[in-house]
Structures are given as structure tokens and as C-alpha cells.
Design a protein around this motif. Structure first.
Motif, mmCIF file in Angstrom:
data_model
loop_
_atom_site.group_PDB
_atom_site.id
_atom_site.type_symbol
_atom_site.label_atom_id
_atom_site.label_comp_id
_atom_site.label_asym_id
_atom_site.label_seq_id
_atom_site.Cartn_x
_atom_site.Cartn_y
_atom_site.Cartn_z
ATOM 1 N N VAL A 48 0.947 -1.270 0.138
ATOM 2 C CA VAL A 48 -0.081 0.106 0.040
ATOM 3 C C VAL A 48 0.805 1.140 0.005
ATOM 4 C CG1 VAL A 48 -2.228 -1.162 1.132
ATOM 5 C CG2 VAL A 48 -0.193 0.203 2.526
ATOM 6 N N ARG A 49 0.397 2.315 -0.466
ATOM 7 C CA ARG A 49 1.126 3.624 -0.387
ATOM 8 C C ARG A 49 0.621 4.412 0.873
ATOM 9 N NH1 ARG A 49 -1.389 5.993 -4.160
ATOM 10 N NH2 ARG A 49 -2.570 7.547 -2.968
ATOM 11 N N LEU A 50 1.756 4.521 1.698
ATOM 12 C CA LEU A 50 1.411 5.290 3.101
ATOM 13 C C LEU A 50 1.680 6.853 3.015
ATOM 14 C CD1 LEU A 50 3.759 2.595 4.884
ATOM 15 C CD2 LEU A 50 1.335 2.703 4.940
ATOM 16 N N LEU A 51 2.376 7.506 2.154
ATOM 17 C CA LEU A 51 2.500 8.639 1.887
ATOM 18 C C LEU A 51 2.341 8.983 0.610
ATOM 19 C CD1 LEU A 51 5.787 8.788 4.049
ATOM 20 C CD2 LEU A 51 3.703 9.332 4.842
ATOM 21 N N ASP A 52 1.805 10.330 0.145
ATOM 22 C CA ASP A 52 1.524 11.115 -1.010
ATOM 23 C C ASP A 52 2.842 12.054 -0.997
ATOM 24 O OD1 ASP A 52 -0.499 9.733 -2.105
ATOM 25 O OD2 ASP A 52 -1.913 10.932 -0.963
ATOM 26 N N ARG A 53 3.711 11.997 -1.870
ATOM 27 C CA ARG A 53 4.831 12.928 -2.085
ATOM 28 C C ARG A 53 4.527 13.808 -3.216
ATOM 29 N NH1 ARG A 53 5.962 7.725 -1.176
ATOM 30 N NH2 ARG A 53 7.387 7.110 0.663
ATOM 31 N N ASP A 54 4.722 15.025 -3.018
ATOM 32 C CA ASP A 54 4.729 16.035 -4.264
ATOM 33 C C ASP A 54 5.710 17.248 -3.910
ATOM 34 O OD1 ASP A 54 3.330 17.863 -2.629
ATOM 35 O OD2 ASP A 54 1.597 17.190 -3.682
ATOM 36 N N ARG A 55 5.972 18.337 -4.847
ATOM 37 C CA ARG A 55 6.853 18.994 -4.699
ATOM 38 C C ARG A 55 6.347 19.883 -3.189
ATOM 39 N NH1 ARG A 55 7.702 21.702 -10.670
ATOM 40 N NH2 ARG A 55 8.805 19.708 -11.695
ATOM 41 N N ARG A 56 5.313 19.957 -2.861
ATOM 42 C CA ARG A 56 4.830 20.717 -1.799
ATOM 43 C C ARG A 56 5.123 20.236 -0.508
ATOM 44 N NH1 ARG A 56 -1.452 21.690 -3.152
ATOM 45 N NH2 ARG A 56 -1.108 19.378 -3.936
ATOM 46 N N GLY A 57 5.315 18.750 -0.485
ATOM 47 C CA GLY A 57 5.559 18.205 0.716
ATOM 48 C C GLY A 57 5.197 16.736 0.727
ATOM 49 N N VAL A 58 4.892 16.267 2.113
ATOM 50 C CA VAL A 58 4.448 14.902 2.449
ATOM 51 C C VAL A 58 2.794 14.843 2.849
ATOM 52 C CG1 VAL A 58 5.029 12.804 3.407
ATOM 53 C CG2 VAL A 58 6.863 14.161 2.372
ATOM 54 N N ALA A 59 2.219 13.972 2.598
ATOM 55 C CA ALA A 59 1.033 13.766 3.116
ATOM 56 C C ALA A 59 0.678 12.160 3.503
ATOM 57 C CB ALA A 59 -0.381 14.460 2.511
ATOM 58 N N LEU A 60 -0.171 12.156 4.624
ATOM 59 C CA LEU A 60 -0.390 10.705 4.755
ATOM 60 C C LEU A 60 -1.667 10.371 4.206
ATOM 61 C CD1 LEU A 60 -0.685 10.444 8.733
ATOM 62 C CD2 LEU A 60 1.218 9.352 7.183
ATOM 63 N N THR A 61 -1.438 8.989 3.640
ATOM 64 C CA THR A 61 -2.728 8.549 2.817
ATOM 65 C C THR A 61 -3.558 7.990 3.666
ATOM 66 O OG1 THR A 61 -1.663 6.269 2.756
ATOM 67 C CG2 THR A 61 -1.326 7.913 0.881
ATOM 68 N N ASP A 62 -4.844 7.506 3.597
ATOM 69 C CA ASP A 62 -5.589 6.599 4.821
ATOM 70 C C ASP A 62 -5.011 5.604 5.303
ATOM 71 O OD1 ASP A 62 -7.573 8.532 4.027
ATOM 72 O OD2 ASP A 62 -8.812 7.252 2.881
ATOM 73 N N ALA A 63 -4.267 4.730 4.430
ATOM 74 C CA ALA A 63 -3.430 3.728 4.988
ATOM 75 C C ALA A 63 -2.608 4.210 5.754
ATOM 76 C CB ALA A 63 -3.060 2.921 3.806
ATOM 77 N N GLY A 64 -1.857 5.275 5.473
ATOM 78 C CA GLY A 64 -0.767 5.835 6.398
ATOM 79 C C GLY A 64 -1.204 6.362 7.666
ATOM 80 N N ALA A 65 -2.341 6.722 7.832
ATOM 81 C CA ALA A 65 -3.125 7.384 9.006
ATOM 82 C C ALA A 65 -3.359 6.245 10.031
ATOM 83 C CB ALA A 65 -4.313 8.138 8.747
ATOM 84 N N VAL A 66 -3.813 5.067 9.342
ATOM 85 C CA VAL A 66 -4.119 3.819 10.119
ATOM 86 C C VAL A 66 -2.728 3.150 10.596
ATOM 87 C CG1 VAL A 66 -4.773 1.531 9.964
ATOM 88 C CG2 VAL A 66 -6.200 2.952 8.857
ATOM 89 N N LEU A 67 -1.598 3.144 9.818
ATOM 90 C CA LEU A 67 -0.401 2.871 10.364
ATOM 91 C C LEU A 67 0.224 3.807 11.472
ATOM 92 C CD1 LEU A 67 1.704 0.665 10.044
ATOM 93 C CD2 LEU A 67 2.852 1.804 8.419
ATOM 94 N N LEU A 68 0.183 4.951 11.204
ATOM 95 C CA LEU A 68 0.553 5.713 12.133
ATOM 96 C C LEU A 68 -0.232 5.509 13.544
ATOM 97 C CD1 LEU A 68 2.076 8.308 13.129
ATOM 98 C CD2 LEU A 68 0.298 9.734 12.371
ATOM 99 N N ARG A 69 -1.355 5.592 13.580
ATOM 100 C CA ARG A 69 -2.130 5.013 14.927
ATOM 101 C C ARG A 69 -1.552 3.812 15.327
ATOM 102 N NH1 ARG A 69 -6.581 5.181 12.794
ATOM 103 N NH2 ARG A 69 -6.980 3.046 12.777
ATOM 104 N N GLU A 70 -1.517 2.601 14.758
ATOM 105 C CA GLU A 70 -1.045 1.283 15.114
ATOM 106 C C GLU A 70 0.354 1.477 15.619
ATOM 107 O OE1 GLU A 70 -3.424 -0.836 15.786
ATOM 108 O OE2 GLU A 70 -5.067 -0.082 14.719
ATOM 109 N N ALA A 71 1.026 2.162 14.681
ATOM 110 C CA ALA A 71 2.580 2.144 15.030
ATOM 111 C C ALA A 71 2.914 2.759 16.458
ATOM 112 C CB ALA A 71 3.502 2.920 13.815
#
Length: 292
Positions: A48-71
Motif C-alpha cells: 500500500v502507499r503510505l505517503l503522498d509525495r509531491d513538490r509541496r511536501g508529504v501527506a498521509l494516505t488513509d492507509a498511512g493514517a491507520v499505520l501511524l495510529r497502530e505504530a
């Protein structure tokens, strides 16, 4: 798939909290390229993709938000396991009891006095914390037991015993016209144009919208009330920290607050069990249960 490692979780949490690979690398004390590779490998392994990356920075995906909480939960559990294991190996260590500064003062004093009379009771170190910190202290193992309050504190996953239920009061500036009232309703307390009600955090740590200040520390609130900038609604027993510039007015329809003793689930420590038994014995002790 092999199990996730704590190192991978720490790397991901740092990036997810900083939302910047460079700052996360500095925080972790490593170079940025290996950190970026580790996150890409983690995404590949999980599929799964955990982070969206672009020139403006980094953002959490929905899956990333779940992993952050569980981690966070997993890392807290690992840290707690280490702390509790070290403490179990030291029978002379004191139990750490965490409580909000200024809250349930009379009950806390009665508990400490009762423990002092118990033959062979483990010594107790009192750790005073700020709003909403008791749950984190229990989960990360830096405290053994906590005095907490239902329904305003996060009791998820803890074993608890109810100790005391009480009414709430509004703490208002002594010079304000409300100070002369003998009672208030929640609607009245929440609708004072020149005295916006302070906003307590929800169980998830977020704050409701409103013009009043967010509650972070007791000292912050005490001074803002004294300066005539806010009022707050708190359990009647919390008047222990009331300043001379404050007046407590009963709030007749505020939800009642129940003080509980809380501890990690499935604890087998005899010292914790003995403290809980002593605390439970205070339930029938006469305390001031009303705001009047």
C-alpha cells in the motif's frame, strides 16, 4: 511477509509526524537517503502507499493514517514492556501513581494516608501531569496506576474501579457578575459573550470549535480566569487549586464526573492489586459529592 520491526515503525512515525523527510532524518539521527529507502521498502512490503509525495511536501494516505495510529500503539507497548520488566526486577521501587495536577486532591490525600497505614504497602511516587496525559503514561509504562475521570479521560483498554462521583462547578472571575449567582446551567455558562467557556479536549485529543481557549494546563486556565478571559467547568473537587481571584458556582445540569483508579489490563503485580484494594475501600468514605 515477515513481521514489521520496531525500527521500521519508528522511521515511519517520525516521517508521518514531521511530514518532511529531512526533518524526520534529523530527528532520528540518520541520513535522509536510507530513511527514504526504508519507507519505500515498507510500502512495497505492505502493498500500500503510505505517503503522498509531491513538490509541496508529504501527506498521509488513509492507509498511512491507520499505520501511524497502530505504530504509535505498538511502540508504546514495546517501551512499556521494557519499563515494566525493569521495574518488576526491582522489588524496592515505588509504584508510580499519575494524576492531573489539582484534580481529586482530597481523594488523593485520603488514598496516600490510607496506604501509609497499610503494613507492607509499597511506597508510592505521585506523578502530577497535565490534561489528558494519564492514559499515555499508563500505556508507555512510565506510570503503574492513574487517577482518571469518566467521561472526560480516555479509559480505553484499562481496568478500572469507580471511587467517587461528583457534580461540576463553573470557575469564574471573582469580579464578574456571574460570581454573585448561586447556580448556573450549562447553557448559561456557555453563552457569556465577554467570558467564553474554556474548551476541553475530546477523547481523541481534538478540541471542539468555539471562541474560548483550549485547555492544556491547569496553571494556564487559572491565570486566564483570574484575568477575566474565560470561565471553565470542572469537577467540584478540583477547587483545590482555586485562586483568590476565582469563585466557584454550581452548574446544576453539568454531567456528573466519576473518579476512577485505572491500571494496565491483566496486571499481576501484587503491589498494584494492593493499592487498588486500598483505593476501592475509600468508595464508602464520606466525601463532598455535591457542588453546593
Amino acid at each position: 511477509m515477515r513481521d514489521l520491526e520496531t525500527r521500521e515503525l519508528r522511521y515511519f512515525v517520525a516521517v508521518a509526524e514531521e511530514l518532511h523527510f529531512g526533518r524526520a532524518a534529523v530527528r532520528l539521527g540518520i541520513a535522509q537517503p536510507p530513511l527514504s529507502r526504508a519507507i519505500r521498502q515498507l510500502e512495497k512490503r505492505l502493498g500500500v502507499r503510505l505517503l503522498d509525495r509531491d513538490r509541496r511536501g508529504v501527506a498521509l494516505t488513509d492507509a498511512g493514517a491507520v499505520l501511524l495510529r497502530e505504530a504509535r500503539t505498538a511502540l508504546d507497548a514495546v517501551a512499556a514492556a521494557a519499563r515494566r520488566t525493569r521495574r518488576a526486577g526491582d522489588p524496592q521501587r515505588p509504584l508510580v501513581l499519575v494524576t492531573k495536577a489539582g484534580a481529586s486532591h482530597e481523594l488523593l490525600q485520603r488514598l496516600l494516608d490510607a496506604l501509609a497505614r497499610e503494613p507492607g504497602a509499597a511506597p508510592v511516587e505521585v506523578l502530577l501531569c497535565e490534561v489528558g496525559e494519564q492514559a499515555r503514561r499508563l500505556r508507555d509504562g512510565s506510570a503503574d496506576v492513574a487517577i482518571m475521570h469518566r467521561p472526560v479521560d480516555d479509559l480505553t483498554g484499562f481496568d478500572t474501579e469507580d471511587l467517587h462521583t461528583e457534580d461540576q462547578v463553573a470557575i469564574v472571575p471573582a469580579a464578574h457578575p456571574l460570581a454573585s449567582r448561586d447556580r448556573l446551567t450549562m447553557a448559561e455558562a456557555g453563552n457569556v459573550p465577554d467570558l467564553p467557556i474554556a474548551r476541553w479536549p475530546r477523547l481523541d485529543g481534538s478540541y471542539p470549535d468555539g471562541p474560548g481557549p483550549e485547555v492544556h494546563t491547569q496553571s494556564q486556565l487559572a491565570q486566564l480566569v483570574a484575568l477575566g478571559r474565560t470561565l471553565l467547568v470542572i469537577p467540584a473537587s478540583s477547587r483545590a487549586w482555586q485562586w483568590p481571584e476565582h469563585v466557584a458556582v454550581p452548574v446544576v445540569d453539568a454531567p456528573r464526573i466519576t473518579t476512577v483508579i485505572a491500571w494496565p489490563p491483566n496486571s499481576t503485580a501484587p503491589a498494584i492489586a494492593a493499592l487498588v484494594r486500598t483505593a476501592s475501600g475509600l468508595r464508602d468514605t464520606s466525601l463532598s459529592t455535591s457542588a453546593g
